[in-house]
Write an enzyme that holds these catalytic residues in place. Structure first.
Site, mmCIF file in Angstrom:
data_model
loop_
_atom_site.group_PDB
_atom_site.id
_atom_site.type_symbol
_atom_site.label_atom_id
_atom_site.label_comp_id
_atom_site.label_asym_id
_atom_site.label_seq_id
_atom_site.Cartn_x
_atom_site.Cartn_y
_atom_site.Cartn_z
ATOM 1 N N LYS A 6 6.066 10.264 -2.571
ATOM 2 C CA LYS A 6 5.938 10.380 -1.330
ATOM 3 C C LYS A 6 6.209 9.064 -0.562
ATOM 4 O O LYS A 6 5.792 7.970 -0.619
ATOM 5 C CB LYS A 6 4.532 10.421 -1.077
ATOM 6 N N GLU A 60 6.149 6.831 5.947
ATOM 7 C CA GLU A 60 6.521 7.752 7.113
ATOM 8 C C GLU A 60 7.736 6.852 7.897
ATOM 9 O O GLU A 60 8.222 7.401 8.779
ATOM 10 C CB GLU A 60 5.470 7.839 8.195
ATOM 11 N N THR A 94 -5.077 -0.006 1.706
ATOM 12 C CA THR A 94 -4.649 1.400 1.306
ATOM 13 C C THR A 94 -5.027 1.337 0.049
ATOM 14 O O THR A 94 -5.428 2.257 -0.618
ATOM 15 C CB THR A 94 -3.247 1.598 1.768
ATOM 16 N N GLU A 128 0.529 -1.634 -6.668
ATOM 17 C CA GLU A 128 1.112 -3.040 -6.326
ATOM 18 C C GLU A 128 0.891 -3.333 -4.929
ATOM 19 O O GLU A 128 1.299 -2.351 -4.010
ATOM 20 C CB GLU A 128 2.648 -2.652 -6.563
ATOM 21 N N CYS A 150 6.491 -8.506 -0.220
ATOM 22 C CA CYS A 150 5.216 -8.603 -0.901
ATOM 23 C C CYS A 150 5.096 -9.754 -1.487
ATOM 24 O O CYS A 150 3.858 -10.628 -1.539
ATOM 25 C CB CYS A 150 4.813 -7.349 -1.977
ATOM 26 N N GLU A 185 -2.214 -11.734 4.963
ATOM 27 C CA GLU A 185 -0.960 -11.340 4.659
ATOM 28 C C GLU A 185 -0.362 -10.897 6.161
ATOM 29 O O GLU A 185 -0.827 -9.994 6.922
ATOM 30 C CB GLU A 185 -0.775 -10.080 3.914
HETATM 31 P P1 NAD Z 1 0.795 0.897 3.861
HETATM 32 O O1 NAD Z 1 -0.247 0.529 2.764
HETATM 33 O O2 NAD Z 1 0.407 1.142 4.979
HETATM 34 O O3 NAD Z 1 1.538 2.422 3.151
HETATM 35 C C1 NAD Z 1 2.286 2.273 1.937
HETATM 36 C C2 NAD Z 1 2.370 3.908 1.450
HETATM 37 O O4 NAD Z 1 0.970 4.446 1.363
HETATM 38 C C3 NAD Z 1 2.992 4.890 2.741
HETATM 39 O O5 NAD Z 1 3.686 5.887 2.085
HETATM 40 C C4 NAD Z 1 1.599 5.523 3.409
HETATM 41 O O6 NAD Z 1 2.239 6.664 3.873
HETATM 42 C C5 NAD Z 1 0.854 5.612 2.379
HETATM 43 N N1 NAD Z 1 -0.480 5.888 2.655
HETATM 44 C C6 NAD Z 1 -1.286 4.874 3.537
HETATM 45 N N2 NAD Z 1 -2.584 5.514 3.705
HETATM 46 C C7 NAD Z 1 -2.610 6.328 2.613
HETATM 47 C C8 NAD Z 1 -3.946 6.713 1.915
HETATM 48 N N3 NAD Z 1 -4.997 6.558 2.598
HETATM 49 N N4 NAD Z 1 -3.681 7.581 0.875
HETATM 50 C C9 NAD Z 1 -2.779 7.690 0.447
HETATM 51 N N5 NAD Z 1 -1.388 7.463 0.810
HETATM 52 C C10 NAD Z 1 -1.375 6.353 1.897
HETATM 53 O O7 NAD Z 1 1.669 -0.283 3.369
HETATM 54 P P2 NAD Z 1 3.246 -0.559 4.268
HETATM 55 O O8 NAD Z 1 2.747 -0.820 5.470
HETATM 56 O O9 NAD Z 1 3.946 0.990 4.039
HETATM 57 O O10 NAD Z 1 3.820 -1.712 3.226
HETATM 58 C C11 NAD Z 1 3.463 -2.974 3.678
HETATM 59 C C12 NAD Z 1 2.518 -3.238 2.291
HETATM 60 O O11 NAD Z 1 3.141 -3.147 1.049
HETATM 61 C C13 NAD Z 1 2.257 -4.738 2.479
HETATM 62 O O12 NAD Z 1 0.897 -5.048 2.335
HETATM 63 C C14 NAD Z 1 2.931 -5.222 1.299
HETATM 64 O O13 NAD Z 1 2.631 -6.587 0.833
HETATM 65 C C15 NAD Z 1 2.891 -3.931 0.172
HETATM 66 N N6 NAD Z 1 3.882 -4.188 -0.735
HETATM 67 C C16 NAD Z 1 3.546 -4.666 -2.179
HETATM 68 C C17 NAD Z 1 4.534 -4.549 -2.870
HETATM 69 C C18 NAD Z 1 4.256 -5.014 -4.415
HETATM 70 O O14 NAD Z 1 4.810 -4.925 -5.578
HETATM 71 N N7 NAD Z 1 3.019 -5.679 -4.733
HETATM 72 C C19 NAD Z 1 5.730 -4.374 -2.675
HETATM 73 C C20 NAD Z 1 6.226 -4.064 -1.301
HETATM 74 C C21 NAD Z 1 5.124 -3.840 -0.452
#
Ligand code: NAD
Length: 496
Positions: free
Chosen positions: A174, A177, A231, A249, A283, A384
């Site tokens: 998945k 968006e 999330t 992650e 991240c 963050e």
């Molecule tokens: P996000 O948590 O908003 O969304 C990530 C994914 O989860 C998207 O596909 C989203 O549609 C889905 N999602 C959102 N709510 C959900 C729910 N309740 N249940 C299931 N799926 C859900 O994150 P983002 O804004 O897309 O990405 C930025 C974040 O990702 C930052 O906090 C960053 O640090 C983190 N990140 C972490 C790593 C790592 O390896 N640790 C790598 C890249 C990004």
């Protein structure tokens, strides 16, 4: 404009309700694709396809050789399509084209690595007692939901996909968006890969509710997630209902520690690109720069001079070093943090605003921003931001550097810059983070584990540890007294 579809059971299919959403080029505001807003029916179909491929198909029982060949074929096709995929990644995510190409080729390398690992999965056998013979088999976990963000949509998808497939799992991916088109386009190389049954790889596009539906689904055995800590927590809570395996992650607030004896100008480059790479949307971004007081003033003035030379631009501009933020919402969030920093009393040393002149005015571009004299209790020191905003701290000695470094809820990564090897090793041992870089930043290899301490996550990706996340251990115990003649064996030992 691209018309995305879901990928279910080896077919490209429209969403069940016909509801669609747009993805936007963040450099221009132009619509890049429309994709299905997948609901419970789409998720149920994708999970059923993955379940059937796992329960009744050959994939989990195919040998490592078959799985390795299929994953390697995917990697090779990624390389063949790398230019086209990189261009789409730049249009949908905004990052410079060179960075997009690097991401696609790196993803192919990760896939090759896991193809190799597929042939190394083996168990154990032992005789724990005279009577018993034990076998420990490694089996794939089952159907995995892979939920990914938008900042490195290709590589973070492949980290999960390749490890899960190498283990013999089947998957439903998945994408975020914000980046549905590039991720679904990245799945096209799976079409017709020899040895990979239909339904082993599926993809559904949508928002948070689509991801949540996957997490809830009783036929999903594991959720592998990359995204925000907020999330991640809600996924862990939802997965508890059916006690799924979970790997997370999540976010970071990584310290980048520069001692007075740091190697220059490497440390200066590490400070600048530690935070500003990918416009700070990383991240592991080195968003807290800790500089030892003896060099603080000189280092910070060189840092500002370097930051002023960063070329912000549209991804197809060959000179651009960093692009826009992913969305208007993310830009607003970053600008709000800048206001918070000013209100908290941090000193704004450069940047601080949206770029509102010239062709960049129509995109979501924010100036590289540096705050000095940041206090550890400020929100810009603790939370963050996920944008091009750096907080600089002054420290006296090793003790104070370690204390500032660990004083956040996150523990994803850190860096230490010094020419004193003893200090480098001692400080790295005391930092609570899954990765510590010494005299470098952002360097990751497929061979080595990546993941977070504290609220940065659970479990590891990459390396053998990454494969383990997709494997169960099954103990099969045989009463061997009828198989091996134990009494005769004893007799021989006692010399009878
Ligand atoms: P996000 O948590 O908003 O969304 C990530 C994914 O989860 C998207 O596909 C989203 O549609 C889905 N999602 C959102 N709510 C959900 C729910 N309740 N249940 C299931 N799926 C859900 O994150 P983002 O804004 O897309 O990405 C930025 C974040 O990702 C930052 O906090 C960053 O640090 C983190 N990140 C972490 C790593 C790592 O390896 N640790 C790598 C890249 C990004």
């Amino acid at each position: 404009m691209l018309q995305c579809q879901n990928y279910i059971g080896g077919q490209w299919v429209a969403g069940a309700t016909g509801e669609l959403f747009d993805s936007i080029n963040p450099a221009t505001g132009e619509v890049i694709s429309v994709a299905p807003r997948s609901g419970p029916e789409d998720v149920a179909r994708a999970v059923a396809a993955a379940r059937a491929a796992f329960d009744a198909g050959d994939w989990p029982r195919a040998g490592g050789k078959v799985r390795a060949a299929a994953i390697r074929c995917f990697a090779q096709r990624l390389r063949e399509h790398s230019q086209r995929l990189a261009e789409l990644l730049t249009r949908e995510n905004g990052k410079p084209l060179g960075a997009s190409l690097g991401e696609v080729l790196y993803a192919a390398d990760v896939a090759d690595y896991f193809a190799g690992l597929a042939r190394t999965i083996s168990g154990e056998a032992s005789r724990p007692s005279g009577q018993a013979v034990s076998f420990v088999f490694r089996e794939p976990v089952g159907v995995c939901a892979l939920i990914v963000p938008w900042n490195f949509p290709v590589s973070l998808s492949v980290w999960k996909l390749a490890a899960a497939l190498a283990a013999g799992c089947t998957v439903v991916l998945k994408p975020s968006e914000h980046t549905p088109a590039i991720v679904m386009e990245m799945l096209t190389p799976f079409d017709g890969v020899a040895g990979l049954p239909k339904g082993a790889v599926n993809g559904v596009t949508g928002f948070a509710d689509t991801g949540a539906e996957l997490v809830r689904h009783p036929d999903v055995d594991k959720v592998a997630f990359t995204g925000s800590t907020r999330t991640g927590k809600s996924i862990m809570a939802a997965a508890a209902e059916t006690l799924k395996h979970v790997s997370l992650e999540c976010g970071g607030k990584s310290p980048n520690i520069v001692f007075a004896d740091a190697p220059m100008p490497k440390a200066l480059d590490g400070a600048v690109w530690g935070i500003f790479r990918n416009s700070g949307q990383v991240c592991t971004a080195g968003s807290r720069l800790l500089v030892q007081e003896a060099i603080y003033d000189d280092f910070v003035s060189a840092l500002l001079e370097r930051t002023a030379r960063i070329k912000v631009g549209e991804g197809f501009d060959g000179d651009a070093q960093i692009g826009p933020l992913i969305s208007e919402e993310q830009m607003a969030r970053v600008l709000e943090y800048i206001e918070v920093g000013k209100a908290e009393g941090a000193r704004l040393l450069c940047g601080g605003g949206r770029i509102t002149t010239g062709p960049l005015a129509k995109g979501y571009f924010v100036e590289p921003t540096v705050f000095g004299e940041v206090d550890g209790r400020m929100r810009i020191a603790q939370e963050e931001i996920f944008g091009p905003v750096l907080s600089v701290f002054r420290f006296r000695d090793d003790e104070e550097a370690v204390s500032i470094a660990n004083d956040v809820p996150y523990g994803l990564a850190a860096a230490v810059w010094t020419q004193d090897l003893n200090r480098a090793m001692q400080v790295s041992e005391r930092i609570k983070a899954g990765t510590v870089w010494l005299n470098t930043y952002h360097l990751l290899h497929p061979e080595h584990p990546f993941g977070g301490y504290k609220q940065s996550g659970l479990g590891r990706e990459l390396g053998r540890h990454g494969l383990e996340e997709y494997l169960e251990a099954k103990h099969v115990c045989l009463d061997s007294s009828d198989v091996f003649d134990i009494s005769r064996d004893r007799g021989r030992k006692s010399g009878k």
